[in-house]
Design a protein around this motif. Structure first.
Motif, PDB file in Angstrom:
ATOM      1  N   VAL A 101       0.898  -1.123   0.320  1.00 51.94           N
ATOM      2  CA  VAL A 101       0.055   0.215   0.088  1.00 51.94           C
ATOM      3  C   VAL A 101       1.083   1.299  -0.367  1.00 51.94           C
ATOM      4  CG1 VAL A 101      -1.812  -1.487   1.030  1.00 51.94           C
ATOM      5  CG2 VAL A 101       0.018   0.410   2.332  1.00 51.94           C
ATOM      6  N   PHE A 102       0.275   2.513  -0.827  1.00 45.40           N
ATOM      7  CA  PHE A 102       1.236   3.422  -0.269  1.00 45.40           C
ATOM      8  C   PHE A 102       0.217   4.831  -0.464  1.00 45.40           C
ATOM      9  CE2 PHE A 102       0.172   3.047  -4.850  1.00 45.40           C
ATOM     10  CZ  PHE A 102      -0.263   3.950  -5.291  1.00 45.40           C
ATOM     11  N   VAL A 103       0.987   5.564   0.082  1.00 42.14           N
ATOM     12  CA  VAL A 103       0.170   7.241  -0.251  1.00 42.14           C
ATOM     13  C   VAL A 103       1.070   8.208  -0.510  1.00 42.14           C
ATOM     14  CG1 VAL A 103      -1.456   6.960   1.647  1.00 42.14           C
ATOM     15  CG2 VAL A 103       0.678   8.024   2.307  1.00 42.14           C
ATOM     16  N   TYR A 104       1.335   9.486  -0.777  1.00 37.02           N
ATOM     17  CA  TYR A 104       1.456   9.835  -1.631  1.00 37.02           C
ATOM     18  C   TYR A 104       2.454  10.834  -0.321  1.00 37.02           C
ATOM     19  CZ  TYR A 104       0.225   9.307  -5.634  1.00 37.02           C
ATOM     20  OH  TYR A 104      -0.044   9.258  -6.591  1.00 37.02           O
ATOM     21  N   GLY A 105       3.495  11.549  -0.271  1.00 39.80           N
ATOM     22  CA  GLY A 105       4.085  13.006   0.498  1.00 39.80           C
ATOM     23  C   GLY A 105       3.936  14.200  -0.243  1.00 39.80           C
ATOM     24  N   SER A 106       4.175  15.242   0.066  1.00 38.70           N
ATOM     25  CA  SER A 106       4.615  16.424  -1.499  1.00 38.70           C
ATOM     26  C   SER A 106       5.384  16.948  -1.697  1.00 38.70           C
ATOM     27  CB  SER A 106       4.336  17.918   0.310  1.00 38.70           C
ATOM     28  OG  SER A 106       6.223  18.018   0.636  1.00 38.70           O
ATOM     29  N   LEU A 153      -3.961   4.680  -1.044  1.00 34.84           N
ATOM     30  CA  LEU A 153      -4.604   4.681   0.021  1.00 34.84           C
ATOM     31  C   LEU A 153      -4.745   6.613   0.083  1.00 34.84           C
ATOM     32  CD1 LEU A 153      -3.637   2.087   2.293  1.00 34.84           C
ATOM     33  CD2 LEU A 153      -5.305   2.550   0.947  1.00 34.84           C
ATOM     34  N   ASN A 154      -4.758   7.198  -0.560  1.00 36.34           N
ATOM     35  CA  ASN A 154      -4.570   8.621  -0.316  1.00 36.34           C
ATOM     36  C   ASN A 154      -6.208   8.993  -0.599  1.00 36.34           C
ATOM     37  OD1 ASN A 154      -1.619   9.780  -1.567  1.00 36.34           O
ATOM     38  ND2 ASN A 154      -1.644   7.966  -2.714  1.00 36.34           N
ATOM     39  N   ASN A 155      -6.527   9.510   0.757  1.00 36.29           N
ATOM     40  CA  ASN A 155      -8.136   9.516   0.689  1.00 36.29           C
ATOM     41  C   ASN A 155      -8.624   7.986   0.618  1.00 36.29           C
ATOM     42  OD1 ASN A 155      -7.408  11.918   1.934  1.00 36.29           O
ATOM     43  ND2 ASN A 155      -7.564  12.964  -0.032  1.00 36.29           N
ATOM     44  N   ARG A 156      -8.211   7.262   0.951  1.00 41.79           N
ATOM     45  CA  ARG A 156      -8.698   6.061   0.387  1.00 41.79           C
ATOM     46  C   ARG A 156      -9.198   5.005   1.518  1.00 41.79           C
ATOM     47  NH1 ARG A 156      -7.204   5.375  -5.950  1.00 41.79           N
ATOM     48  NH2 ARG A 156      -7.958   7.303  -6.498  1.00 41.79           N
ATOM     49  N   ASP A 174      -1.553  13.498   1.636  1.00 45.91           N
ATOM     50  CA  ASP A 174      -0.738  14.254   2.529  1.00 45.91           C
ATOM     51  C   ASP A 174      -1.091  15.579   2.965  1.00 45.91           C
ATOM     52  OD1 ASP A 174       2.062  15.188   3.920  1.00 45.91           O
ATOM     53  OD2 ASP A 174       2.302  16.466   2.331  1.00 45.91           O
ATOM     54  N   SER A 175      -0.928  15.244   4.566  1.00 44.39           N
ATOM     55  CA  SER A 175      -1.271  16.792   5.436  1.00 44.39           C
ATOM     56  C   SER A 175      -0.478  18.131   5.368  1.00 44.39           C
ATOM     57  CB  SER A 175      -1.774  16.304   7.488  1.00 44.39           C
ATOM     58  OG  SER A 175      -2.696  15.124   7.288  1.00 44.39           O
TER      59      SER A 175
END
Length: 300
Positions: A101-106, A153-156, A174-175
Motif C-alpha cells: 500500500v502507499f500514500v503520497y508526500g508533498s 490509499l490517498n484519501n481512500r 499528505d496532511s
C-alpha cells in the motif's frame, strides 16, 4: 585552520558522506494481532526522496526483499526528480510482487527547492505548496504502483489479504500540504477484518486522533526524517509537523493518554531513508527502513 573549523568540516563531511549513506534496518515487534494469530511481517519504508544516481540507496532498497515481508507499506515522499519513477520501480524490484500500500508526500508532487534548514527551528512548512501546481510525475508513480497490485490509499479505504490475514486499510493524502480529506474515509474501521491499519505521510495529531477513534489499531507515518539533524543525548530539534519531539521516530501509543472511549492505537513513525537534495545530510539519525513484526496482543 582552527580546531573549531576543522571539527565543523569533519562533522559536515560525516553527515553528508557517511551517515547519509549509512542505512540501517530497524526491527520492532508490535502486539496488535488477535490472540492466537501467527506473526505478520510488515516492511515500512518512507521518504526515499529518490533521485537518479543514489546508487547506495537503490541497492539498499533492492536488498529488502530478502526479508520476505508479508506486506509493504510506503508512507510517501518517494521521489525528488522527474526522472526518479523508473529508478524507484527498479529499486523496489520484487517487493512490488508482494502485497503493498502507499500514500503520497508533498515531495511526490513538488520538486524540492533550496531553503534554509534553520527556518524549521521557528516554523514549519505546512501548506507551503497549496497554491502551486504539481511538477513531479506523481500520477505516473501511482499508476505504476497500482498496476503492480499495490493499494492507493490517498484519501481512500481498501482491503488486502497478507500473511493469511484480511487487513482493512484507510489512508489520507499528505496532511502537510493540506491535501488530506479524512471525511472521505471516516467511519468505523471494518470490524470483520483481522487487522485495521491507518496510513499517512505526516503524523499530524488531528488526523491520528480520528484514525484511533475509528478503531484503526496500527498507524504508520513518515515525513519527520527523525529530526534529520539530531543532538546526541537530546534528540531531534524539530519534527516539522504537529507531533511532539519524543515521538519523532519509532513506536509509541496514540493518544498517549487514553481518551474517554478508551480507543488508542499503536503509532510507528519512520525516520525515512533519504533527504532533500538541497539538504543532503543526517546527523545522529541514520536513514532507516523498519521491519515490523506484528504479534498477538495480550489476552484480556
Amino acid at each position: 585552520m582552527s580546531i573549531a573549523a576543522t571539527a565543523g568540516a569533519a562533522t559536515l563531511g560525516y553527515a553528508t558522506v557517511i551517515e547519509r549513506n549509512w542505512f540501517v534496518l530497524r526491527h520492532q515487534a508490535v502486539p496488535v494481532l488477535p490472540p492466537g494469530t501467527a506473526p505478520l511481517r510488515v516492511l515500512h519504508i518512507s521518504d526515499t526522496h529518490l533521485t537518479p544516481g543514489r546508487h547506495r540507496l537503490m541497492a539498499f532498497l533492492r536488498s529488502l526483499d530478502t526479508l520476505e515481508p508479508d506486506l509493504v507499506v510506503n508512507t510517501g515522499d518517494s521521489i525528488a526528480s522527474p526522472l526518479a519513477v523508473r529508478c524507484l520501480l527498479e529499486s523496489l524490484g520484487p517487493l512490488l510482487d508482494r502485497p503493498g500500500v502507499f500514500v503520497y508526500g508533498s515531495n511526490d508532487l513538488y520538486s524540492p527547492k533550496p531553503a534554509n534548514p534553520a527556518r524549521y527551528l521557528w516554523r514549519t512548512s505546512v501548506g507551503e505548496h497549496r497554491a502551486e501546481e504539481p511538477d513531479l510525475p506523481w500520477e505516473e508513480l501511482g499508476e505504476e504502483l497500482t498496476a503492480r497490485g499495490w493499494l492507493d490509499l490517498n484519501n481512500r479505504r481498501g482491503q488486502l489479504k497478507a500473511g493469511g490475514l484480511n487487513i482493512a486499510f484507510a489512508g489520507v493524502h499528505d496532511s502537510h500540504s493540506l491535501r488530506d480529506r479524512y471525511h472521505l474515509v471516516a467511519g468505523e474501521a471494518d470490524p470483520g477484518a483481522d487487522l485495521r491499519l491507518g496510513v499517512m505521510h505526516s503524523p499530524e495529531p488531528r488526523v491520528l486522533d480520528r484514525f484511533a477513534a475509528d478503531g484503526y489499531e496500527l498507524l504508520l507515518a513518515g515525513h519527520t526524517h527523525g529530526g534529520q539533524l539530531c543532538v546526541p543525548g537530546f534528540g531531534a530539534l524539530v519534527t516539522n509537523c504537529g507531533i511532539d519531539r519524543a515521538r519523532v521516530r519509532g513506536l509509541s501509543m496514540h493518544p498517549q493518554a487514553a481518551p474517554a472511549d478508551g480507543k488508542t492505537a499503536w503509532l510507528h513513525v519512520s525516520a525515512g531513508l533519504g533527504t532533500s537534495p538541497w539538504a543532503p545530510a543526517r546527523f545522529a539519525c541514520r536513514p532507516e527502513a523498519t521491519l515490523l513484526t506484528l504479534v498477538p496482543r495480550a489476552s484480556r
